[in-house]
Design an enzyme around this catalytic site. Structure first.
Site, short mmCIF file in Angstrom:
data_model
loop_
_atom_site.label_atom_id
_atom_site.label_comp_id
_atom_site.label_asym_id
_atom_site.label_seq_id
_atom_site.Cartn_x
_atom_site.Cartn_y
_atom_site.Cartn_z
N ALA A 124 -122.83 6.24 -58.96
CA ALA A 124 -121.94 6.08 -60.14
C ALA A 124 -121.53 7.44 -60.68
N GLU A 136 -117.73 9.52 -62.57
CA GLU A 136 -116.30 9.78 -62.60
C GLU A 136 -116.08 10.77 -61.47
N THR A 172 -122.09 16.33 -54.25
CA THR A 172 -120.86 16.68 -53.54
C THR A 172 -120.88 18.15 -53.12
N ASP A 173 -120.11 18.46 -52.08
CA ASP A 173 -120.01 19.88 -51.67
C ASP A 173 -119.27 20.71 -52.71
N GLU A 174 -118.56 20.04 -53.64
CA GLU A 174 -117.78 20.81 -54.64
C GLU A 174 -118.67 21.61 -55.57
N TYR A 220 -115.25 18.32 -63.26
CA TYR A 220 -115.94 17.34 -62.39
C TYR A 220 -117.10 17.99 -61.63
N LYS A 256 -121.27 17.45 -61.83
CA LYS A 256 -122.12 17.07 -60.69
C LYS A 256 -123.23 18.10 -60.46
N LYS A 309 -106.66 9.55 -54.76
CA LYS A 309 -107.16 10.60 -53.88
C LYS A 309 -106.13 10.86 -52.78
N TYR A 350 -99.89 19.83 -53.60
CA TYR A 350 -100.18 20.88 -54.59
C TYR A 350 -100.08 22.27 -53.96
N ASP A 369 -99.46 23.85 -58.60
CA ASP A 369 -100.83 23.74 -58.10
C ASP A 369 -101.77 23.13 -59.14
N PRO A 374 -104.82 23.30 -61.48
CA PRO A 374 -105.50 24.44 -62.08
C PRO A 374 -106.91 24.61 -61.49
P1 NAD Z 1 -115.23 6.13 -57.17
O1 NAD Z 1 -114.54 6.78 -58.33
O2 NAD Z 1 -114.42 5.43 -56.15
O3 NAD Z 1 -116.31 5.10 -57.72
C1 NAD Z 1 -117.17 5.37 -58.78
C2 NAD Z 1 -117.81 4.08 -59.21
O4 NAD Z 1 -118.74 4.38 -60.27
C3 NAD Z 1 -116.84 3.05 -59.78
O5 NAD Z 1 -117.13 1.77 -59.28
C4 NAD Z 1 -117.08 3.10 -61.29
O6 NAD Z 1 -116.82 1.87 -61.94
C5 NAD Z 1 -118.55 3.46 -61.34
N1 NAD Z 1 -118.93 4.15 -62.58
C6 NAD Z 1 -118.34 5.23 -63.14
N2 NAD Z 1 -118.98 5.56 -64.28
C7 NAD Z 1 -119.99 4.67 -64.43
C8 NAD Z 1 -121.01 4.50 -65.40
N3 NAD Z 1 -121.09 5.30 -66.46
N4 NAD Z 1 -121.90 3.49 -65.25
C9 NAD Z 1 -121.81 2.66 -64.17
N5 NAD Z 1 -120.87 2.76 -63.23
C10 NAD Z 1 -119.97 3.77 -63.35
O7 NAD Z 1 -116.11 7.29 -56.53
P2 NAD Z 1 -116.48 7.55 -55.01
O8 NAD Z 1 -115.42 8.34 -54.36
O9 NAD Z 1 -116.94 6.28 -54.40
O10 NAD Z 1 -117.74 8.53 -55.21
C11 NAD Z 1 -119.06 8.00 -55.33
C12 NAD Z 1 -120.02 9.15 -55.49
O11 NAD Z 1 -119.94 10.02 -54.37
C13 NAD Z 1 -119.75 10.02 -56.71
O12 NAD Z 1 -120.99 10.36 -57.28
C14 NAD Z 1 -119.04 11.24 -56.15
O13 NAD Z 1 -119.30 12.37 -56.95
C15 NAD Z 1 -119.69 11.36 -54.79
N6 NAD Z 1 -118.89 11.98 -53.72
C16 NAD Z 1 -117.62 11.54 -53.45
C17 NAD Z 1 -116.91 12.08 -52.37
C18 NAD Z 1 -115.52 11.61 -52.03
O14 NAD Z 1 -114.89 12.19 -51.15
N7 NAD Z 1 -114.98 10.58 -52.65
C19 NAD Z 1 -117.50 13.09 -51.59
C20 NAD Z 1 -118.80 13.52 -51.91
C21 NAD Z 1 -119.48 12.95 -52.95
O1 DAU Z 2 -115.40 17.45 -51.52
C1 DAU Z 2 -115.87 16.25 -52.04
C2 DAU Z 2 -114.97 15.79 -53.16
O2 DAU Z 2 -113.77 15.35 -52.57
C3 DAU Z 2 -115.59 14.70 -54.02
O3 DAU Z 2 -116.71 15.22 -54.68
C4 DAU Z 2 -114.58 14.18 -55.04
O4 DAU Z 2 -115.14 13.07 -55.74
C5 DAU Z 2 -113.34 13.73 -54.31
O5 DAU Z 2 -112.37 13.33 -55.26
C6 DAU Z 2 -112.79 14.86 -53.44
O6 DAU Z 2 -112.26 15.93 -54.26
P1 DAU Z 2 -110.89 16.69 -53.89
O7 DAU Z 2 -110.36 17.33 -55.10
O8 DAU Z 2 -111.07 17.53 -52.68
O9 DAU Z 2 -110.02 15.41 -53.45
P2 DAU Z 2 -108.51 14.97 -53.74
O10 DAU Z 2 -108.24 13.78 -52.88
O11 DAU Z 2 -108.22 14.86 -55.18
O12 DAU Z 2 -107.69 16.20 -53.16
C7 DAU Z 2 -107.83 16.63 -51.82
C8 DAU Z 2 -106.93 17.84 -51.64
O13 DAU Z 2 -105.56 17.42 -51.70
C9 DAU Z 2 -107.09 18.88 -52.72
O14 DAU Z 2 -106.93 20.17 -52.14
C10 DAU Z 2 -105.93 18.61 -53.67
C11 DAU Z 2 -104.85 18.08 -52.75
N1 DAU Z 2 -103.94 17.07 -53.35
C12 DAU Z 2 -104.50 15.98 -53.95
C13 DAU Z 2 -103.69 15.02 -54.51
C14 DAU Z 2 -104.28 13.81 -55.20
C15 DAU Z 2 -102.57 17.23 -53.24
O15 DAU Z 2 -102.08 18.23 -52.66
N2 DAU Z 2 -101.77 16.27 -53.79
C16 DAU Z 2 -102.25 15.17 -54.43
O16 DAU Z 2 -101.46 14.33 -54.93
#
Ligand code: NAD
Ligand code: DAU
Length: 337
Positions: free
Chosen positions: A83, A85, A126-128, A151, A155, A190, A208, A273, A275
């Site tokens: 869970a 944001e 996350t790697d971020e 964000y 984390k 995303k 971006y 871009d 920020p």
């Molecule tokens: P997502 O935004 O798709 O899902 C997040 C879920 O958490 C949603 O179902 C939301 O309702 C729930 N949530 C948010 N706040 C909550 C709260 N306060 N209480 C209960 N539920 C809550 O996210 P995702 O992409 O599935 O990411 C899941 C996890 O993995 C996160 O912790 C994120 O940081 C991590 N992560 C994501 C990525 C990626 O590429 N998406 C990569 C590495 C790590």
């Molecule tokens: O690295 C893991 C992370 O990856 C997770 O921890 C985050 O939850 C997940 O959201 C993701 O973060 P990013 O910022 O890398 O993902 P996003 O999809 O937002 O963007 C990927 C790349 O694409 C980033 O360099 C920004 C760029 N981008 C993104 C969007 C949404 C664009 O150029 N245009 C766009 O409209």
């Protein structure tokens, strides 16, 4: 049977995890605690909703009483905390909810884990948290944390709190840090689902900056296979990086999507871009490979192509979640650029 609390199980990675686990394991009772924010969607869990080993609870991980009730009632022994944001752009528009859910929420779960003396707490990070790389090198578990967005800072804070609970109270914490995931059920804010859906709708694709930022892509099921492995055999107090060694420039991902959908590159629009935009991420996952025997199974070319097809075939899924609130957010985001 093992009783496991999965938080955020209605989101992208969490729902893929629950579907994956209930499809191939029968030794887990899974309780899914999810607040159902804009990113949580019960439609992701249609296949398991009536599964005998699955329970859904709608609620917030920040709610101490509710968390306590769940640990007690379901005799929780394991926690996987997905869970959060999760969207960087949203954290730039407003950071408070990121601090609440990602930091205070994790803290609430850790406190309960301490009270109930659970067996393992997997914190999904996350790697971020490592910040941004130059053209060379990769993140290892020893790379100092240097988060740049609200964000990633939230984390990193959660990671620090989790490790503090391990060192101070012996809470059995393990942390995973994965790179960018792609696959079915990803919310279309995303990069990959947004670009697929905009292409299908003949809308502009907002890239971006110069489009040369690099992300290291991993298929969501490979991430979840790694989480399962960490749950089984991850060493307490340790951090495991997860990645599939597949760096791609954003512009190349966008062109690949356009090409598979037979759309013109004229749809690409370079916009202002993000920020604080991290330039490059790349994960060294040798620790989890060498110590736990995990390795990625899904080849990028095949899995990305299947992912694009999934969004083509599941238009109802994404049309249903493109709410007025989301479209308003999207326009606001776009106006800023
Ligand atoms: P997502 O935004 O798709 O899902 C997040 C879920 O958490 C949603 O179902 C939301 O309702 C729930 N949530 C948010 N706040 C909550 C709260 N306060 N209480 C209960 N539920 C809550 O996210 P995702 O992409 O599935 O990411 C899941 C996890 O993995 C996160 O912790 C994120 O940081 C991590 N992560 C994501 C990525 C990626 O590429 N998406 C990569 C590495 C790590
Ligand atoms: O690295 C893991 C992370 O990856 C997770 O921890 C985050 O939850 C997940 O959201 C993701 O973060 P990013 O910022 O890398 O993902 P996003 O999809 O937002 O963007 C990927 C790349 O694409 C980033 O360099 C920004 C760029 N981008 C993104 C969007 C949404 C664009 O150029 N245009 C766009 O409209």
């Amino acid at each position: 049977m093992k009783n496991i609390l999965v938080t955020g199980g209605a989101g992208f990675i969490g729902s893929n995890f629950i579907n994956y686990m209930l499809n191939h394991r029968d030794d887990f009772n899974i309780v899914n605690l999810d607040k159902l924010t804009y990113a949580g969607n019960l439609a992701n869990l249609t296949n398991v909703v009536n599964h005998k080993n699955y329970t859904f609870v709608k609620g917030d991980i920040c709610n101490t009483d509710l968390v306590d009730y769940i640990f007690n009632k379901y005799n929780i022994e394991y926690v996987i905390n997905f869970a959060a944001e999760s969207h960087v752009d949203r954290s730039i528009l407003g950071s408070e909810i990121f601090f609440k859910s990602n930091v205070l929420g994790t803290n609430t779960l850790l406190e309960a884990a301490k009270r109930y003396r659970i067996k393992k707490f997997v914190q999904i990070s996350t790697d971020e948290v490592y910040g941004s790389l130059g053209p060379a090198g990769k993140f290892t578990e020893q790379t100092p944390l240097s988060p740049n967005s609200p964000y990633s800072s939230s984390k990193a804070s959660a990671d620090m709190m989790a490790l503090a609970f391990y060192h101070t109270y012996d809470v059995p914490v393990v942390i995973t840090r994965c790179s960018n995931n792609y696959g079915p059920y990803q919310f279309p804010e995303k990069l990959i689902p947004l670009m697929i859906i905009n292409s299908m709708n003949n809308k502009k694709l907002p890239v971006y900056g110069d489009g040369l930022n690099v992300r290291d892509w991993v298929y969501v099921l490979d991430h979840n296979r790694a989480v399962e492995q960490v749950l089984e055999s991850g060493k307490l107090g340790e951090v495991y990086n997860i990645g599939a060694n597949r760096e791609m420039k954003n512009i190349d991902i966008v062109k690949l999507i356009l090409s598979q959908l037979n759309k013109s590159e004229d749809l690409i629009e370079f916009v202002k871009d993000r920020p604080g935009h991290d330039r490059r991420y790349a994960i060294d996952s040798s620790k989890i490979q060498n110590e736990l025997g995990w390795k990625p199974k899904y080849a990028f070319e095949e899995a990305i192509s299947q992912t694009i097809n999934w969004y083509i075939e599941n238009e109802n899924w994404w049309r249903n979640i493109l709410s007025a609130e989301y479209l308003e957010y999207y326009e606001k985001q776009y106006e800023l650029r």
